[in-house]
Design a protein around this motif. Structure first.
Motif, PDB file in Angstrom:
ATOM      1  N   ARG A 191     -94.875  14.313 -27.966  1.00  0.00           N
ATOM      2  CA  ARG A 191     -95.317  13.722 -29.223  1.00  0.00           C
ATOM      3  C   ARG A 191     -94.212  12.960 -29.949  1.00  0.00           C
ATOM      4  NH1 ARG A 191     -97.687  15.457 -34.293  1.00  0.00           N
ATOM      5  NH2 ARG A 191     -96.426  17.378 -34.358  1.00  0.00           N
ATOM      6  N   VAL A 192     -92.965  13.212 -29.567  1.00  0.00           N
ATOM      7  CA  VAL A 192     -91.823  12.573 -30.230  1.00  0.00           C
ATOM      8  C   VAL A 192     -91.089  11.683 -29.234  1.00  0.00           C
ATOM      9  CG1 VAL A 192     -90.112  14.385 -29.739  1.00  0.00           C
ATOM     10  CG2 VAL A 192     -89.906  12.990 -31.817  1.00  0.00           C
ATOM     11  N   HIS A 193     -90.559  10.593 -29.749  1.00  0.00           N
ATOM     12  CA  HIS A 193     -89.821   9.654 -28.913  1.00  0.00           C
ATOM     13  C   HIS A 193     -88.666   9.100 -29.730  1.00  0.00           C
ATOM     14  CE1 HIS A 193     -89.092   6.964 -25.631  1.00  0.00           C
ATOM     15  NE2 HIS A 193     -89.331   5.877 -26.345  1.00  0.00           N
ATOM     16  N   MET A 194     -87.448   9.290 -29.214  1.00  0.00           N
ATOM     17  CA  MET A 194     -86.253   8.829 -29.934  1.00  0.00           C
ATOM     18  C   MET A 194     -85.580   7.717 -29.147  1.00  0.00           C
ATOM     19  SD  MET A 194     -84.779  12.517 -31.158  1.00  0.00           S
ATOM     20  CE  MET A 194     -85.875  13.641 -32.006  1.00  0.00           C
ATOM     21  N   THR A 195     -85.181   6.682 -29.868  1.00  0.00           N
ATOM     22  CA  THR A 195     -84.512   5.536 -29.248  1.00  0.00           C
ATOM     23  C   THR A 195     -83.370   5.089 -30.135  1.00  0.00           C
ATOM     24  OG1 THR A 195     -86.075   4.034 -30.342  1.00  0.00           O
ATOM     25  CG2 THR A 195     -86.607   4.716 -28.086  1.00  0.00           C
ATOM     26  N   ARG A 196     -82.568   4.154 -29.606  1.00  0.00           N
ATOM     27  CA  ARG A 196     -81.498   3.569 -30.418  1.00  0.00           C
ATOM     28  C   ARG A 196     -81.316   2.130 -30.010  1.00  0.00           C
ATOM     29  NH1 ARG A 196     -80.104   2.700 -25.598  1.00  0.00           N
ATOM     30  NH2 ARG A 196     -77.943   2.948 -24.908  1.00  0.00           N
ATOM     31  N   PRO A 251     -76.113   8.211 -28.133  1.00  0.00           N
ATOM     32  CA  PRO A 251     -76.072   6.762 -28.272  1.00  0.00           C
ATOM     33  C   PRO A 251     -75.557   6.064 -27.020  1.00  0.00           C
ATOM     34  CG  PRO A 251     -74.273   7.773 -29.488  1.00  0.00           C
ATOM     35  CD  PRO A 251     -75.152   8.879 -29.018  1.00  0.00           C
ATOM     36  N   ASN A 252     -74.810   6.813 -26.179  1.00  0.00           N
ATOM     37  CA  ASN A 252     -74.347   6.267 -24.903  1.00  0.00           C
ATOM     38  C   ASN A 252     -75.427   6.471 -23.845  1.00  0.00           C
ATOM     39  OD1 ASN A 252     -71.431   5.525 -25.404  1.00  0.00           O
ATOM     40  ND2 ASN A 252     -71.409   7.664 -26.063  1.00  0.00           N
ATOM     41  N   GLY A 253     -76.157   5.426 -23.556  1.00  0.00           N
ATOM     42  CA  GLY A 253     -77.201   5.532 -22.549  1.00  0.00           C
ATOM     43  C   GLY A 253     -78.570   5.887 -23.075  1.00  0.00           C
ATOM     44  N   GLY A 254     -78.632   6.470 -24.269  1.00  0.00           N
ATOM     45  CA  GLY A 254     -79.934   6.763 -24.869  1.00  0.00           C
ATOM     46  C   GLY A 254     -80.597   8.037 -24.391  1.00  0.00           C
ATOM     47  N   GLY A 255     -79.861   8.904 -23.687  1.00  0.00           N
ATOM     48  CA  GLY A 255     -80.456  10.148 -23.230  1.00  0.00           C
ATOM     49  C   GLY A 255     -80.923  11.009 -24.388  1.00  0.00           C
ATOM     50  N   TYR A 288     -84.006   5.376 -33.998  1.00  0.00           N
ATOM     51  CA  TYR A 288     -85.417   5.448 -34.336  1.00  0.00           C
ATOM     52  C   TYR A 288     -86.012   6.766 -33.838  1.00  0.00           C
ATOM     53  CZ  TYR A 288     -84.831   0.412 -34.904  1.00  0.00           C
ATOM     54  OH  TYR A 288     -84.384  -0.819 -35.287  1.00  0.00           O
ATOM     55  N   MET A 289     -86.954   7.286 -34.617  1.00  0.00           N
ATOM     56  CA  MET A 289     -87.717   8.467 -34.226  1.00  0.00           C
ATOM     57  C   MET A 289     -89.191   8.163 -34.456  1.00  0.00           C
ATOM     58  SD  MET A 289     -89.626  11.264 -35.141  1.00  0.00           S
ATOM     59  CE  MET A 289     -89.461  11.167 -36.935  1.00  0.00           C
ATOM     60  N   GLU A 290     -89.983   8.221 -33.391  1.00  0.00           N
ATOM     61  CA  GLU A 290     -91.421   7.980 -33.503  1.00  0.00           C
ATOM     62  C   GLU A 290     -92.169   9.273 -33.197  1.00  0.00           C
ATOM     63  OE1 GLU A 290     -92.958   4.874 -30.992  1.00  0.00           O
ATOM     64  OE2 GLU A 290     -94.708   4.614 -32.265  1.00  0.00           O
ATOM     65  N   LEU A 291     -93.052   9.647 -34.098  1.00  0.00           N
ATOM     66  CA  LEU A 291     -93.879  10.840 -33.924  1.00  0.00           C
ATOM     67  C   LEU A 291     -95.340  10.393 -33.888  1.00  0.00           C
ATOM     68  CD1 LEU A 291     -93.715  13.965 -33.720  1.00  0.00           C
ATOM     69  CD2 LEU A 291     -94.094  14.025 -36.201  1.00  0.00           C
ATOM     70  N   SER A 292     -96.045  10.803 -32.855  1.00  0.00           N
ATOM     71  CA  SER A 292     -97.426  10.350 -32.656  1.00  0.00           C
ATOM     72  C   SER A 292     -98.427  11.481 -32.917  1.00  0.00           C
ATOM     73  CB  SER A 292     -97.596   9.804 -31.235  1.00  0.00           C
ATOM     74  OG  SER A 292     -97.292  10.825 -30.283  1.00  0.00           O
ATOM     75  N   SER A 293     -99.701  11.123 -32.862  1.00  0.00           N
ATOM     76  CA  SER A 293    -100.801  12.081 -33.067  1.00  0.00           C
ATOM     77  C   SER A 293    -100.564  12.920 -34.314  1.00  0.00           C
ATOM     78  CB  SER A 293    -100.955  12.991 -31.829  1.00  0.00           C
ATOM     79  OG  SER A 293    -101.175  12.232 -30.668  1.00  0.00           O
ATOM     80  N   LEU A 294    -100.293  12.243 -35.400  1.00  0.00           N
ATOM     81  CA  LEU A 294     -99.925  12.931 -36.636  1.00  0.00           C
ATOM     82  C   LEU A 294    -101.048  13.821 -37.163  1.00  0.00           C
ATOM     83  CD1 LEU A 294     -98.060  10.025 -38.447  1.00  0.00           C
ATOM     84  CD2 LEU A 294     -97.042  12.139 -37.579  1.00  0.00           C
ATOM     85  N   ARG A 295    -100.630  14.962 -37.723  1.00  0.00           N
ATOM     86  CA  ARG A 295    -101.539  15.912 -38.360  1.00  0.00           C
ATOM     87  C   ARG A 295    -101.060  16.139 -39.784  1.00  0.00           C
ATOM     88  NH1 ARG A 295    -100.208  18.646 -33.220  1.00  0.00           N
ATOM     89  NH2 ARG A 295     -98.638  19.842 -34.367  1.00  0.00           N
TER      90      ARG A 295
END
Lengths: 107, 119
Positions: free
Chosen positions: B67-72, B53-57, B80-87
């Motif tokens: 395929r995954v991207h995590m942010t705060r 959470p400090n800096g978002g690393g 938040y957790m975003e998962l793309s190209s879902l199967r």
């Protein structure tokens, strides 16, 4: 990658002691954490660093870890302990968290 | 008291993306990392990655790289957790869980979010 192996199920009579093993190559050299998951609920930490108990977890829950097997022990088991239990370690070699497949405890 | 409230169930078509959120409260947001893990029906748990959470690393499991991207959002104390190209095999319950640092026990989990991928 590192693998943790748990039996799919363990059955124990009420009032007896349940022992749930978690096998892995030299797992005794790693820190093992244990979680309890009841149906439809989020997992709850019950043992960390092999044998430490978080506040609020009964003393009936204990853990050990040596060689190739870590063990979660639940003494004086009651119906409220029925749940899935899974073990977890940090795999330093692959920078990856690893979970056992989980063990369903039936009382 | 500590609360981690996850967003509701999602149904997505193959190839789409999904974004799951975890709203954290009852503790100092920047003191704890947040992991994301999933559990497919009848399967064990699979780690997706972690965010500081400090800096978002972030650090992602190799099989989800790209395929995954995590942010705060520190203002709303939400992860938040975003998962793309879902199967279809991405169908699972997705959990977030906090820990004091990246290599120690996870001391509190969200309630889980069911993501169903189906055409």
């Amino acid at each position: 990658s590192y693998v943790l192996t748990q039996p799919p199920s363990v059955s124990v009579a009420p009032g007896k002691t349940a022992r749930i093993p978690c096998g892995g190559s030299n797992v005794g050299g790693m820190s093992v954490h244990w979680y309890q998951q009841k149906p439809g609920q989020a997992p709850v930490l019950v043992i960390y660093y092999d044998s430490d108990r978080p506040s609020g977890i009964p003393e009936r829950f204990s853990g050990s870890n040596s060689g190739n097997t870590a063990t979660l022990t639940i003494s004086r088991v009651d119906a409220g302990d029925e749940a899935d239990y899974f073990c977890q370690v940090w795999d330093n070699s692959n920078d990856h968290w690893v979970f056992g497949g989980g063990t369903k405890l039936t009382v | 008291q500590v609360q981690i409230l996850q967003s509701g169930a999602e149904v997505k078509k193959p190839g789409a993306s999904v974004k799951v959120s975890c709203k954290a409260s009852g503790y100092t947001f920047t003191d704890y990392y947040m992991h994301w893990v999933r559990q497919a029906p009848g399967q064990g748990l699979e780690w997706l990655g972690i965010i500081n959470p400090n800096g978002g690393g972030t650090s992602y499991a190799q099989r989800f790289q790209g395929r995954v991207h995590m942010t705060r959002n520190t203002s709303t104390t939400t992860f938040y957790m975003e998962l793309s190209s879902l199967r279809s095999d991405d169908t699972a319950v997705y959990y977030c869980a906090k820990s004091p640092n990246s290599m120690v026990e996870w001391d509190y989990w969200g309630q889980g979010t069911l993501v169903t991928v189906s055409s």
